[in-house]
Every structure is written in C-alpha cells, then in structure tokens.
Design a protein around this motif. Sequence first.
Motif, mmCIF file in Angstrom:
data_model
loop_
_atom_site.group_PDB
_atom_site.id
_atom_site.type_symbol
_atom_site.label_atom_id
_atom_site.label_comp_id
_atom_site.label_asym_id
_atom_site.label_seq_id
_atom_site.Cartn_x
_atom_site.Cartn_y
_atom_site.Cartn_z
ATOM 1 N N GLY A 58 0.828 -1.204 0.000
ATOM 2 C CA GLY A 58 0.000 0.000 0.000
ATOM 3 C C GLY A 58 0.860 1.250 0.000
ATOM 4 N N SER A 59 0.605 2.157 -0.979
ATOM 5 C CA SER A 59 1.366 3.411 -1.057
ATOM 6 C C SER A 59 0.653 4.559 -0.367
ATOM 7 C CB SER A 59 1.606 3.771 -2.528
ATOM 8 O OG SER A 59 0.377 4.093 -3.167
ATOM 9 N N GLY A 60 -0.659 4.418 -0.109
ATOM 10 C CA GLY A 60 -1.416 5.506 0.495
ATOM 11 C C GLY A 60 -1.838 6.557 -0.508
ATOM 12 N N LEU A 61 -1.669 6.276 -1.821
ATOM 13 C CA LEU A 61 -2.027 7.268 -2.839
ATOM 14 C C LEU A 61 -3.276 6.887 -3.624
ATOM 15 C CD1 LEU A 61 1.454 8.210 -4.333
ATOM 16 C CD2 LEU A 61 -0.037 9.657 -2.979
ATOM 17 N N GLY A 62 -3.715 5.629 -3.540
ATOM 18 C CA GLY A 62 -4.816 5.168 -4.371
ATOM 19 C C GLY A 62 -6.062 6.009 -4.239
ATOM 20 N N LEU A 63 -6.610 6.120 -3.021
ATOM 21 C CA LEU A 63 -7.847 6.884 -2.827
ATOM 22 C C LEU A 63 -7.616 8.375 -2.980
ATOM 23 C CD1 LEU A 63 -9.641 4.984 0.078
ATOM 24 C CD2 LEU A 63 -9.990 4.812 -2.384
ATOM 25 N N SER A 64 -6.393 8.846 -2.704
ATOM 26 C CA SER A 64 -6.079 10.260 -2.945
ATOM 27 C C SER A 64 -6.176 10.578 -4.430
ATOM 28 C CB SER A 64 -4.674 10.583 -2.420
ATOM 29 O OG SER A 64 -4.311 11.897 -2.768
ATOM 30 N N ILE A 65 -5.648 9.682 -5.281
ATOM 31 C CA ILE A 65 -5.751 9.885 -6.723
ATOM 32 C C ILE A 65 -7.211 9.818 -7.164
ATOM 33 C CG2 ILE A 65 -5.141 8.906 -8.965
ATOM 34 C CD1 ILE A 65 -2.512 7.963 -7.718
ATOM 35 N N VAL A 66 -7.977 8.895 -6.590
ATOM 36 C CA VAL A 66 -9.420 8.798 -6.901
ATOM 37 C C VAL A 66 -10.116 10.122 -6.604
ATOM 38 C CG1 VAL A 66 -11.591 7.733 -6.188
ATOM 39 C CG2 VAL A 66 -9.584 6.310 -6.598
ATOM 40 N N HIS A 67 -9.844 10.691 -5.429
ATOM 41 C CA HIS A 67 -10.482 11.956 -5.044
ATOM 42 C C HIS A 67 -10.063 13.085 -5.978
ATOM 43 C CE1 HIS A 67 -11.119 15.648 -2.672
ATOM 44 N NE2 HIS A 67 -12.144 14.993 -2.162
ATOM 45 N N ASN A 68 -8.773 13.152 -6.327
ATOM 46 C CA ASN A 68 -8.295 14.223 -7.204
ATOM 47 C C ASN A 68 -8.886 14.104 -8.602
ATOM 48 O OD1 ASN A 68 -6.728 15.306 -5.164
ATOM 49 N ND2 ASN A 68 -4.888 14.205 -5.754
ATOM 50 N N LEU A 69 -9.042 12.877 -9.112
ATOM 51 C CA LEU A 69 -9.607 12.695 -10.451
ATOM 52 C C LEU A 69 -11.088 13.050 -10.494
ATOM 53 C CD1 LEU A 69 -7.922 9.318 -11.514
ATOM 54 C CD2 LEU A 69 -7.461 11.573 -12.454
#
Length: 429
Positions: free
Chosen positions: A388-399
């Motif tokens: 887990g990088s901790g960026l998956g859902l952050s990228i989802v929110h930004n997109l």
Amino acid sequence: MPRYHVSLQATPPDGFIHCDITRRILTGGLIALHAASLDQLEALVAQAGERMHGVLLLPGLNLNIKQRTSLLWEVRYPPALEQEIQTLADALLTLIEQLFNQIDRNRESDYYGQRISREVEAIRTDYNHVTNTLLKQVSDLQNAQAALQEVNEALEARVDERTRELTQANEELHRAITQLAQVEKLASLGRLVAGISHELNTPLGNIVTVGTTLESSVQLLKNALESNTPLKRSQLLASLDTLSSGLGMISHNAERGAALIQHFKQISTDQTSMRRREFEFGALINEVLITLAHQLKPSPFSVQTQMEYKLMLNSYPGALEQIITLLINNTLLHGFAKRDKGNILMTARRLDNGWIEFIYSDDGVGMDAETMKHAFEPFYTCRLGQGGSGLGLSIVHNLISGPLSGHVELSSTPGKGVTFTFTLPCSPE
C-alpha cells in the motif's frame, strides 16, 4: 452645573456629540469642546468671551495644557490619548467646577478670601499633580508602544521566515505527490500490460497449437500427393474438415486477441493522454474488467455490474478507468485481505439534472471512523510496506473532483465493507 461634551468634527470621539454650537451651550455650563484645529475654535471663543468655562481639546504631538482665561484651558493631547480624552476632559472639568465654586464662594465674602486662595492653590497643586501624572503615563505608554513595536517587528520577521520555509516544504511535498501519482499511474499501466499479456497467451497459444496441427495435416496431404499414394474420399474430406475447423479456431482466437489488443489500446490511450471523448459507461466498465481478468479470474472474488442501458457520457474515460482500477485494486489489497470470498458490485444510473450516480461497493473488512476520516489523504495507508502506497484513494479523489468535476462520498462499517458514491456530470464544463 450642566456639562457638555461637544465636537466640531462630523465623526466625534467616544463620549462626544456633534451638534450646532449655540451661545447657550457655550456659556450655559461647563463645556469640553473638541476640534481638529485651533482655527475652528477661535471664532467661538471670541463670541463667548470670559463667560466660556471649560476645556478646548486639540490634537497635538505631546500633552500640553495652557490657561486661556480664568476658567478656560486649552489642552493639546497626543494621538495615544485619543481614546482617553473623555476621561481627561472630565477630570479637568471637575477641577474647573471646583475652582468655579470656590470663586463663587469668594464673591460671597471677602472673609473667605485667603481660605479660597489656599484651596485654589491646593486645587492647582492637584491639577499639577494630575498633569504630571498624565505626562508620566503618556511617557510610559510611548515607551511601551516602542517596545511593543520592536517585539512585533521581530515576530513578523520570524513569521515571514517560517512562512517561506513552510511554502518551500509545501512545494516540495506537492512535487513529491505529483511524482508518486505518476509512478502509481505508470504502475497501473504496468499491471494493465501484464494483464493483457496474460490474456493474450491463451488465444496466441491456441493459434500456435492449431497451426502446428494444421501444418501436420497439410504435410501428410502433400506427402501423399508427391508419392502418388491413393487417397480415399473419406480421408480427403476428413483432412479438409480438419483444415476448415483449424482455420476457424485460428480466426476465432485471432479475433479475440485483436479485441484484447483494441481494449488495451483504448484504455492505455485514454489513461496516458487523458483525452475527452464520447463513450458508453457500461462498455467502459466491461473494458476495464477485461484488462483486470488476470487478477479476478483466478481469485475467489466476484464482480457484478448493474448499469443503466446506453448511459452515454462526453467526458474523460481515462480518469474513470483509473478510478475503477484503483478501487478494485484497493478492494483486493485491503478489503479482501486474508479472505477466501468476497463480492464487488458496481451500479450506475442517470439522474434528472444531467448527472449520473455511480456506486462502487464491496463486502470486505470495511473501515473504522478514524480510517474514513483520513482515507482520501495522500500517503495514508493501513498497509505501509505491504503493497500500500497511500495514494490510491487520494488519486481517486483528485480525479473525480478535478477533470471529472464530480463529488465522492464514502460510507463504511467495520466488517461490512465500503461504499463509494460518485456523482458526476455527463458532460463536464
């Protein structure tokens, strides 16, 4: 004896009123008259003459008190005492009133003359004491203001320096997040390539196998013809059937491989260029699931879709493909960790306002309140160092909030899975 606190300015200081000055006010009691300059006062002072009693208040650089007549004083006050001039005026008016009363009593009887003189002298002494006290307070206030100014300047310098440091750190953090998001995007494309390669192995392997078989059959016919070996009609028909069947299998597998390559080209183009085009939402979901088949087919987890028919969008398919891929990977990594079964459900429907509602849910481990609070923050993960990088859902929110111009809501209960509800326009501006 009545007192008047009057200002010649349209915006009087606290405790003063602005009104027309009449002779009755000037001579009818004790007056504290405030003005911006001495020129405003001279005509009024001349009009009232010796009958005007009180104080004339004028702004100046330092505190200065000057006697104009027996019961009229001119007071210059510094800007620091602007909020205190009512108090200063009342103190001086009190002294003048006492002096006025003493003079009245002096007029009644010469007998009390010396006593009045002593009392007047005492009042003047008190007045001088008050004046000296006020001067000292002004001096202390000025010193305190100077010290406060030095402290403020030092504090502002420290704040400016700290702000520059924080700005630089924030810029570096944003660059790091952008770079890691790009890495995550490339990793997603890498998984896509791996999935397509895995899926292509089956049709290409079938083509190779069938081709080898056909090659053997053709070689047998060729050998028979070259050696003039008689062939029965049944043998020839069987060989032709084998050739026809094999060519059909080659054609079918070639079409399947071409379709997979077309899906890959479409998704990779969408995700790398982030271009806008018209597409059908259900077909987009199916294309993503085809590219993820190598992850989903061997697993005990199922994916179901319930899409409204012909749900057309003119938007950014690459962003949606990334979101769906990241959500499925997030479910497999976190939601279904250490589980031998699980279900993913994706639904989409058209709303009345030209928007659509897309819901992604699973029945995995879910999230607690603390995890939900930080779920969309970059670098927040419960499995750091475990994939887990901790960026998956952050990228989802930004997109969803960026190119897609939509919104996302997260709901979850520990042990009962998660639900992401997306609302986005069919044609973002």
